[in-house]
Design a protein around this motif. Structure first.
Motif, short mmCIF file in Angstrom:
data_model
loop_
_atom_site.label_atom_id
_atom_site.label_comp_id
_atom_site.label_asym_id
_atom_site.label_seq_id
_atom_site.Cartn_x
_atom_site.Cartn_y
_atom_site.Cartn_z
N VAL A 1 0.85 -1.19 0.00
CA VAL A 1 0.00 0.00 0.00
C VAL A 1 0.88 1.23 0.00
N GLN A 2 0.61 2.13 -0.90
CA GLN A 2 1.33 3.40 -0.92
C GLN A 2 0.40 4.50 -0.44
N ALA B 1 -4.46 6.79 -0.89
CA ALA B 1 -3.96 5.42 -0.85
C ALA B 1 -4.02 4.80 -2.24
N SER B 2 -3.10 3.87 -2.47
CA SER B 2 -2.98 3.27 -3.80
C SER B 2 -3.90 2.08 -4.02
N GLU B 3 -4.46 1.55 -2.94
CA GLU B 3 -5.21 0.31 -3.05
C GLU B 3 -6.71 0.53 -2.93
N ARG B 4 -7.46 -0.24 -3.72
CA ARG B 4 -8.91 -0.15 -3.64
C ARG B 4 -9.44 -0.72 -2.33
N ASN C 1 -10.38 6.82 -2.13
CA ASN C 1 -9.24 6.22 -1.40
C ASN C 1 -8.44 7.28 -0.65
N THR C 2 -9.14 8.19 -0.01
CA THR C 2 -8.46 9.33 0.61
C THR C 2 -8.99 9.57 2.02
#
Length: 124
Positions: free
Chosen positions: A2-3, A24-27, A77-78
């Protein structure tokens, strides 16, 4: 992996406001507990606040005193940290963190992923 990428820091006068964002990079972001921590120069990292994956549980450090609000937009994703009535003592690098196990914890070692941090400086 995860970024997390924070943004929104900067220089503000005492009494002012800032809104920090953490993307975030992940769903699967919606399944995480998300938190904000901060670290001032020469001090240990400290918990600021957290938001459970459902949003039903929100915890803040005592020093927040109603000045900060954490929120999340799972569609983006925030996670956000809205800060108002800022004081020079709030000067620090602010980090967002993700707990993929979705526990409710103020301890930093419970969080799996961390952003790079964003500097907040409050002038008097």
């Amino acid at each position: 992996q995860v970024q997390l990428v924070e943004s929104g820091g900067g220089l503000v006068q005492a009494g002012g406001s800032l809104r920090l964002s953490c993307a975030a990079s992940e769903r699967t972001f919606s399944t995480y507990t998300m938190a904000w921590f901060r670290q001032a120069p020469g001090k240990e990292r400290e918990f600021v606040g957290l938001l459970s994956r459902s949003g039903a549980t929100i915890l803040y450090a005592d020093f927040v005193k109603g000045r900060f609000t954490i929120s999340r937009d799972n569609a983006k994703n925030t996670v956000y940290l809205q800060m108002s009535s800022l004081e020079p003592e709030d000067t620090a690098v602010y980090y967002c963190a993700a707990d993929t196990s979705a526990t409710i914890a103020r301890r930093g070692d419970r969080y799996d992923y961390w952003g790079q941090g964003t500097q907040v400086t409050v002038s008097s």
